[in-house]
Design an enzyme around this catalytic site. Sequence first.
Site, PDB file in Angstrom:
ATOM      1  N   ASP A   8       0.588  -1.322  -0.194  1.00 24.56           N
ATOM      2  CA  ASP A   8      -0.210  -0.030  -0.156  1.00 24.56           C
ATOM      3  C   ASP A   8       0.784   1.148  -0.273  1.00 24.56           C
ATOM      4  O   ASP A   8       1.313   1.460   0.830  1.00 24.56           O
ATOM      5  CB  ASP A   8      -1.041  -0.055   1.186  1.00 24.56           C
ATOM      6  CG  ASP A   8      -1.843  -1.287   1.394  1.00 24.56           C
ATOM      7  OD1 ASP A   8      -0.933  -2.179   0.946  1.00 24.56           O
ATOM      8  OD2 ASP A   8      -3.362  -0.746   1.638  1.00 24.56           O
ATOM      9  N   GLU A  39      -4.662   1.899  -3.308  1.00 27.68           N
ATOM     10  CA  GLU A  39      -5.962   2.599  -2.588  1.00 27.68           C
ATOM     11  C   GLU A  39      -5.961   4.046  -1.895  1.00 27.68           C
ATOM     12  O   GLU A  39      -6.419   4.801  -1.707  1.00 27.68           O
ATOM     13  CB  GLU A  39      -6.691   1.498  -2.100  1.00 27.68           C
ATOM     14  CG  GLU A  39      -5.930   1.316  -1.194  1.00 27.68           C
ATOM     15  CD  GLU A  39      -7.547   0.982   0.371  1.00 27.68           C
ATOM     16  OE1 GLU A  39      -8.164   0.801   0.089  1.00 27.68           O
ATOM     17  OE2 GLU A  39      -7.046   0.756   1.553  1.00 27.68           O
ATOM     18  N   ASN A  40      -4.377   3.806  -0.991  1.00 28.81           N
ATOM     19  CA  ASN A  40      -4.672   5.343  -0.532  1.00 28.81           C
ATOM     20  C   ASN A  40      -3.060   5.737  -1.035  1.00 28.81           C
ATOM     21  O   ASN A  40      -2.663   7.394  -0.117  1.00 28.81           O
ATOM     22  CB  ASN A  40      -3.180   4.393   1.260  1.00 28.81           C
ATOM     23  CG  ASN A  40      -4.784   3.783   1.613  1.00 28.81           C
ATOM     24  OD1 ASN A  40      -3.687   2.221   2.326  1.00 28.81           O
ATOM     25  ND2 ASN A  40      -5.227   4.216   1.820  1.00 28.81           N
ATOM     26  N   ASN A  67     -10.713  -1.023  -0.076  1.00 29.65           N
ATOM     27  CA  ASN A  67     -12.010  -0.400   0.260  1.00 29.65           C
ATOM     28  C   ASN A  67     -11.769   1.527   0.263  1.00 29.65           C
ATOM     29  O   ASN A  67     -13.071   1.895   0.230  1.00 29.65           O
ATOM     30  CB  ASN A  67     -12.246  -0.677   1.809  1.00 29.65           C
ATOM     31  CG  ASN A  67     -11.220   0.018   2.518  1.00 29.65           C
ATOM     32  OD1 ASN A  67      -9.866  -0.794   3.207  1.00 29.65           O
ATOM     33  ND2 ASN A  67     -11.018   0.423   3.865  1.00 29.65           N
ATOM     34  N   HIS A  68     -10.575   1.984  -0.008  1.00 27.89           N
ATOM     35  CA  HIS A  68     -10.423   3.149  -0.080  1.00 27.89           C
ATOM     36  C   HIS A  68     -10.876   3.111  -1.445  1.00 27.89           C
ATOM     37  O   HIS A  68     -10.213   4.925  -2.100  1.00 27.89           O
ATOM     38  CB  HIS A  68      -9.533   3.714   0.665  1.00 27.89           C
ATOM     39  CG  HIS A  68      -9.303   3.822   2.143  1.00 27.89           C
ATOM     40  ND1 HIS A  68     -10.412   4.408   2.311  1.00 27.89           N
ATOM     41  CD2 HIS A  68      -8.992   2.939   3.161  1.00 27.89           C
ATOM     42  CE1 HIS A  68     -10.159   4.789   4.239  1.00 27.89           C
ATOM     43  NE2 HIS A  68      -9.084   3.290   4.081  1.00 27.89           N
ATOM     44  N   HIS A 151      -7.384  -7.572   0.130  1.00 27.65           N
ATOM     45  CA  HIS A 151      -7.617  -6.289   0.947  1.00 27.65           C
ATOM     46  C   HIS A 151      -8.053  -7.231   2.419  1.00 27.65           C
ATOM     47  O   HIS A 151      -9.410  -6.863   1.770  1.00 27.65           O
ATOM     48  CB  HIS A 151      -7.752  -5.740  -0.392  1.00 27.65           C
ATOM     49  CG  HIS A 151      -7.261  -4.604   0.517  1.00 27.65           C
ATOM     50  ND1 HIS A 151      -6.089  -4.118   0.339  1.00 27.65           N
ATOM     51  CD2 HIS A 151      -8.208  -3.374   1.244  1.00 27.65           C
ATOM     52  CE1 HIS A 151      -6.396  -2.162   1.357  1.00 27.65           C
ATOM     53  NE2 HIS A 151      -7.346  -2.461   1.827  1.00 27.65           N
ATOM     54  N   HIS A 176      -3.116  -4.151   2.960  1.00 30.30           N
ATOM     55  CA  HIS A 176      -4.683  -3.395   4.382  1.00 30.30           C
ATOM     56  C   HIS A 176      -4.359  -2.992   5.496  1.00 30.30           C
ATOM     57  O   HIS A 176      -4.249  -2.743   5.843  1.00 30.30           O
ATOM     58  CB  HIS A 176      -5.587  -3.918   3.676  1.00 30.30           C
ATOM     59  CG  HIS A 176      -6.553  -3.323   5.119  1.00 30.30           C
ATOM     60  ND1 HIS A 176      -7.687  -2.638   4.929  1.00 30.30           N
ATOM     61  CD2 HIS A 176      -7.606  -3.592   5.878  1.00 30.30           C
ATOM     62  CE1 HIS A 176      -8.573  -1.286   5.583  1.00 30.30           C
ATOM     63  NE2 HIS A 176      -8.844  -2.921   6.601  1.00 30.30           N
ATOM     64  N   HIS A 178      -1.302  -2.557   6.211  1.00 32.43           N
ATOM     65  CA  HIS A 178      -0.155  -1.886   6.845  1.00 32.43           C
ATOM     66  C   HIS A 178       1.325  -1.732   7.037  1.00 32.43           C
ATOM     67  O   HIS A 178       2.476  -1.056   7.309  1.00 32.43           O
ATOM     68  CB  HIS A 178      -0.388  -0.109   7.123  1.00 32.43           C
ATOM     69  CG  HIS A 178      -1.017   1.109   5.411  1.00 32.43           C
ATOM     70  ND1 HIS A 178      -1.649   1.778   5.968  1.00 32.43           N
ATOM     71  CD2 HIS A 178      -2.003   0.342   4.799  1.00 32.43           C
ATOM     72  CE1 HIS A 178      -2.693   1.926   5.229  1.00 32.43           C
ATOM     73  NE2 HIS A 178      -2.638   1.355   4.499  1.00 32.43           N
TER      74      HIS A 178
END
Length: 259
Positions: A8, A39-40, A67-68, A151, A176, A178
């Site tokens: 991520d 995603e982040n 999810n983000h 994820h 997810h 991290h």
Amino acid sequence: MKLLFVGDVVGQAGRQILEQKLSSLIDRHFVDLVVVNAENAAAGYGLTLSVMGELYKAGAHVLTSGNHIWDKKEILDVLDRDKRLLRPHNYPEGLPGRGYGIYETAAGLKVAVVNLEGRVFMKNLDCPFKTADRILTDLSGKADMILVDFHAEATSEKQALGHYLDGRVSAVVGTHTHVQTADEKILIGGTGYLTDAGMTGAQDAIIGNQKEPALQRFLTQLPVRLEVAKKDPLLCAVLITINEETGHCEAIERIQERP
């Protein structure tokens, strides 16, 4: 065949160290395909067009998410247009985007990348196990090797999917949390596995966010606004070697790179 999966990417710190280190990693390890969970990547939440451009320029071939991915509205139309950008496939039907694709390396190998999201401590999505079954049926005979980005929050759910897909995919890598785990292995059926690839971003932080606001949340239980951290960047990734004839994993190695 060498596949590099980057954990991520969080905010500017993550993008900057990716730009600094990815090219040398590709050259050093003779990498054929680079997959990055993004995603982040835009200020810690979601993805934008300009940030996507930075990641592709740095050397990413495929972007996965989680999810983000829905956090920035501008990306919703892009999910349908850009086949290199994936979102978890087990979201409800009718949403933009796709959760898997087939990508060809310079040597002509066809690599399928699959993106799924877990349900334990997360949203009540379609079953990732049964969704994976349907995807693999569709991919039958179309790809030389298959990578799954799962994820998910729970270690048990990630391990369960790894064993469920053992022998049917080349590798299952978790994202997810991290936090990079130290359990890389090749499962009995020949599938490479790592519970979490970790985070590419600031390490002087709490999972990528500044420490002080995050601590205030824990100490007060109030909805304190979190800010993305910028200090002490680290690139976390996993290098996967895949047999081109069998599609099985031959080696799996965790990677951490500092400036």
